[in-house]
Design a protein around this motif. Sequence first.
Motif, PDB file in Angstrom:
ATOM      1  N   LYS A  14       8.596   6.151   5.837  1.00 25.57           N
ATOM      2  CA  LYS A  14       8.845   5.464   4.562  1.00 25.57           C
ATOM      3  C   LYS A  14       7.809   5.746   3.476  1.00 25.57           C
ATOM      4  O   LYS A  14       7.903   5.218   2.379  1.00 25.57           O
ATOM      5  CB  LYS A  14       8.920   3.951   4.790  1.00 25.57           C
ATOM      6  N   ALA A  15       6.823   6.577   3.738  1.00 25.72           N
ATOM      7  CA  ALA A  15       5.734   6.782   2.775  1.00 25.72           C
ATOM      8  C   ALA A  15       6.244   7.290   1.424  1.00 25.72           C
ATOM      9  O   ALA A  15       5.833   6.784   0.374  1.00 25.72           O
ATOM     10  CB  ALA A  15       4.691   7.742   3.337  1.00 25.72           C
ATOM     11  N   TYR A  16       7.145   8.252   1.418  1.00 28.88           N
ATOM     12  CA  TYR A  16       7.631   8.791   0.153  1.00 28.88           C
ATOM     13  C   TYR A  16       8.469   7.758  -0.587  1.00 28.88           C
ATOM     14  O   TYR A  16       8.411   7.663  -1.821  1.00 28.88           O
ATOM     15  CB  TYR A  16       8.432  10.075   0.382  1.00 28.88           C
ATOM     16  N   ASP A  17       9.235   6.965   0.148  1.00 31.13           N
ATOM     17  CA  ASP A  17      10.031   5.908  -0.484  1.00 31.13           C
ATOM     18  C   ASP A  17       9.134   4.855  -1.129  1.00 31.13           C
ATOM     19  O   ASP A  17       9.394   4.392  -2.238  1.00 31.13           O
ATOM     20  CB  ASP A  17      10.953   5.237   0.541  1.00 31.13           C
ATOM     21  N   VAL A  18       8.068   4.472  -0.428  1.00 32.25           N
ATOM     22  CA  VAL A  18       7.131   3.491  -0.967  1.00 32.25           C
ATOM     23  C   VAL A  18       6.451   4.044  -2.215  1.00 32.25           C
ATOM     24  O   VAL A  18       6.321   3.347  -3.232  1.00 32.25           O
ATOM     25  CB  VAL A  18       6.088   3.070   0.097  1.00 32.25           C
ATOM     26  N   ALA A  19       6.006   5.287  -2.159  1.00 29.47           N
ATOM     27  CA  ALA A  19       5.344   5.908  -3.316  1.00 29.47           C
ATOM     28  C   ALA A  19       6.278   5.939  -4.520  1.00 29.47           C
ATOM     29  O   ALA A  19       5.881   5.558  -5.626  1.00 29.47           O
ATOM     30  CB  ALA A  19       4.886   7.316  -2.957  1.00 29.47           C
ATOM     31  N   ASP A  20       7.506   6.384  -4.311  1.00 35.13           N
ATOM     32  CA  ASP A  20       8.480   6.436  -5.413  1.00 35.13           C
ATOM     33  C   ASP A  20       8.734   5.055  -5.990  1.00 35.13           C
ATOM     34  O   ASP A  20       8.752   4.869  -7.208  1.00 35.13           O
ATOM     35  CB  ASP A  20       9.805   7.039  -4.938  1.00 35.13           C
ATOM     36  N   SER A  21       8.910   4.075  -5.128  1.00 37.68           N
ATOM     37  CA  SER A  21       9.189   2.712  -5.574  1.00 37.68           C
ATOM     38  C   SER A  21       8.033   2.140  -6.391  1.00 37.68           C
ATOM     39  O   SER A  21       8.238   1.513  -7.422  1.00 37.68           O
ATOM     40  CB  SER A  21       9.468   1.822  -4.364  1.00 37.68           C
ATOM     41  N   ALA A  22       6.806   2.368  -5.945  1.00 35.85           N
ATOM     42  CA  ALA A  22       5.635   1.851  -6.648  1.00 35.85           C
ATOM     43  C   ALA A  22       5.519   2.447  -8.049  1.00 35.85           C
ATOM     44  O   ALA A  22       5.295   1.738  -9.024  1.00 35.85           O
ATOM     45  CB  ALA A  22       4.369   2.126  -5.843  1.00 35.85           C
ATOM     46  N   GLU A  28       1.515  -1.236 -13.374  1.00 34.80           N
ATOM     47  CA  GLU A  28       0.078  -1.244 -13.091  1.00 34.80           C
ATOM     48  C   GLU A  28      -0.353  -0.057 -12.236  1.00 34.80           C
ATOM     49  O   GLU A  28      -1.532   0.281 -12.190  1.00 34.80           O
ATOM     50  CB  GLU A  28      -0.310  -2.540 -12.353  1.00 34.80           C
ATOM     51  N   VAL A  29       0.577   0.557 -11.546  1.00 36.33           N
ATOM     52  CA  VAL A  29       0.261   1.685 -10.669  1.00 36.33           C
ATOM     53  C   VAL A  29       0.132   2.945 -11.512  1.00 36.33           C
ATOM     54  O   VAL A  29       1.079   3.397 -12.140  1.00 36.33           O
ATOM     55  CB  VAL A  29       1.330   1.860  -9.570  1.00 36.33           C
ATOM     56  N   SER A  30      -1.077   3.522 -11.522  1.00 41.76           N
ATOM     57  CA  SER A  30      -1.360   4.709 -12.313  1.00 41.76           C
ATOM     58  C   SER A  30      -1.091   5.990 -11.532  1.00 41.76           C
ATOM     59  O   SER A  30      -0.527   6.941 -12.063  1.00 41.76           O
ATOM     60  CB  SER A  30      -2.823   4.668 -12.757  1.00 41.76           C
ATOM     61  N   GLU A  31      -1.533   6.015 -10.274  1.00 44.59           N
ATOM     62  CA  GLU A  31      -1.401   7.206  -9.441  1.00 44.59           C
ATOM     63  C   GLU A  31      -1.121   6.784  -8.008  1.00 44.59           C
ATOM     64  O   GLU A  31      -1.591   5.731  -7.565  1.00 44.59           O
ATOM     65  CB  GLU A  31      -2.701   8.017  -9.434  1.00 44.59           C
ATOM     66  N   VAL A  32      -0.379   7.612  -7.293  1.00 47.36           N
ATOM     67  CA  VAL A  32      -0.179   7.425  -5.857  1.00 47.36           C
ATOM     68  C   VAL A  32      -0.419   8.771  -5.185  1.00 47.36           C
ATOM     69  O   VAL A  32       0.152   9.779  -5.585  1.00 47.36           O
ATOM     70  CB  VAL A  32       1.248   6.925  -5.528  1.00 47.36           C
ATOM     71  N   HIS A  33      -1.279   8.771  -4.186  1.00 50.68           N
ATOM     72  CA  HIS A  33      -1.604   9.983  -3.442  1.00 50.68           C
ATOM     73  C   HIS A  33      -1.281   9.774  -1.973  1.00 50.68           C
ATOM     74  O   HIS A  33      -1.575   8.707  -1.417  1.00 50.68           O
ATOM     75  CB  HIS A  33      -3.104  10.309  -3.558  1.00 50.68           C
ATOM     76  N   SER A  34      -0.714  10.793  -1.332  1.00 51.25           N
ATOM     77  CA  SER A  34      -0.594  10.750   0.122  1.00 51.25           C
ATOM     78  C   SER A  34      -1.955  11.156   0.686  1.00 51.25           C
ATOM     79  O   SER A  34      -2.622  12.036   0.142  1.00 51.25           O
ATOM     80  CB  SER A  34       0.520  11.678   0.607  1.00 51.25           C
ATOM     81  N   ILE A  35      -2.367  10.478   1.750  1.00 54.59           N
ATOM     82  CA  ILE A  35      -3.707  10.702   2.295  1.00 54.59           C
ATOM     83  C   ILE A  35      -3.634  10.820   3.820  1.00 54.59           C
ATOM     84  O   ILE A  35      -2.638  10.447   4.441  1.00 54.59           O
ATOM     85  CB  ILE A  35      -4.692   9.577   1.902  1.00 54.59           C
ATOM     86  N   SER A  36      -4.702  11.330   4.401  1.00 59.98           N
ATOM     87  CA  SER A  36      -4.805  11.402   5.853  1.00 59.98           C
ATOM     88  C   SER A  36      -5.600  10.197   6.345  1.00 59.98           C
ATOM     89  O   SER A  36      -6.255   9.512   5.572  1.00 59.98           O
ATOM     90  CB  SER A  36      -5.497  12.702   6.271  1.00 59.98           C
ATOM     91  N   GLY A  37      -5.534   9.951   7.638  1.00 55.58           N
ATOM     92  CA  GLY A  37      -6.297   8.857   8.223  1.00 55.58           C
ATOM     93  C   GLY A  37      -5.428   7.688   8.620  1.00 55.58           C
ATOM     94  O   GLY A  37      -4.235   7.838   8.876  1.00 55.58           O
ATOM     95  N   GLN A  38      -6.013   6.507   8.626  1.00 52.21           N
ATOM     96  CA  GLN A  38      -5.317   5.308   9.089  1.00 52.21           C
ATOM     97  C   GLN A  38      -4.233   4.837   8.133  1.00 52.21           C
ATOM     98  O   GLN A  38      -3.335   4.098   8.529  1.00 52.21           O
ATOM     99  CB  GLN A  38      -6.317   4.172   9.307  1.00 52.21           C
ATOM    100  N   TYR A  39      -4.330   5.221   6.879  1.00 52.39           N
ATOM    101  CA  TYR A  39      -3.356   4.798   5.874  1.00 52.39           C
ATOM    102  C   TYR A  39      -2.593   6.016   5.371  1.00 52.39           C
ATOM    103  O   TYR A  39      -3.058   7.145   5.478  1.00 52.39           O
ATOM    104  CB  TYR A  39      -4.052   4.052   4.734  1.00 52.39           C
ATOM    105  N   ASP A  40      -1.425   5.770   4.813  1.00 56.63           N
ATOM    106  CA  ASP A  40      -0.542   6.854   4.376  1.00 56.63           C
ATOM    107  C   ASP A  40      -0.666   7.178   2.892  1.00 56.63           C
ATOM    108  O   ASP A  40      -0.494   8.322   2.490  1.00 56.63           O
ATOM    109  CB  ASP A  40       0.919   6.476   4.672  1.00 56.63           C
ATOM    110  N   LEU A  41      -0.936   6.160   2.078  1.00 55.72           N
ATOM    111  CA  LEU A  41      -0.979   6.321   0.620  1.00 55.72           C
ATOM    112  C   LEU A  41      -2.221   5.658   0.048  1.00 55.72           C
ATOM    113  O   LEU A  41      -2.725   4.683   0.609  1.00 55.72           O
ATOM    114  CB  LEU A  41       0.248   5.668  -0.030  1.00 55.72           C
TER     115      LEU A  41
END
Length: 80
Positions: A14-22, A28-41
């Motif tokens: 769901k990461a891409y869906d969440v990013a698109d929705s945000a 208020e959301v300026s940028e969304v980046h996909s990231i590595s590690g424990q979190y997705d965005l």
Amino acid sequence: MQTIFVQIKCELGKAYDVADSAVETLEEVSEVHSISGQYDLMMKCYLGDEADIGHFVTQRLQTLPGVKDTFTIITFKAFT
């Protein structure tokens, strides 16, 4: 203006869906980046000086479909 970074853990697939929705629904959301590690965005958000960060995160970000967990980083000063 308050700047916060919020790391988002998403439900599987769901990461891409969440990013698109945000980006589409939260001004208020300026940028969304996909990231590595424990979190997705990681989201960079700008809030007004009087805005309640806790309410923004719990009522606006955590309620996006597909969001599983969040980790909020509050900033103090930007250096340019």
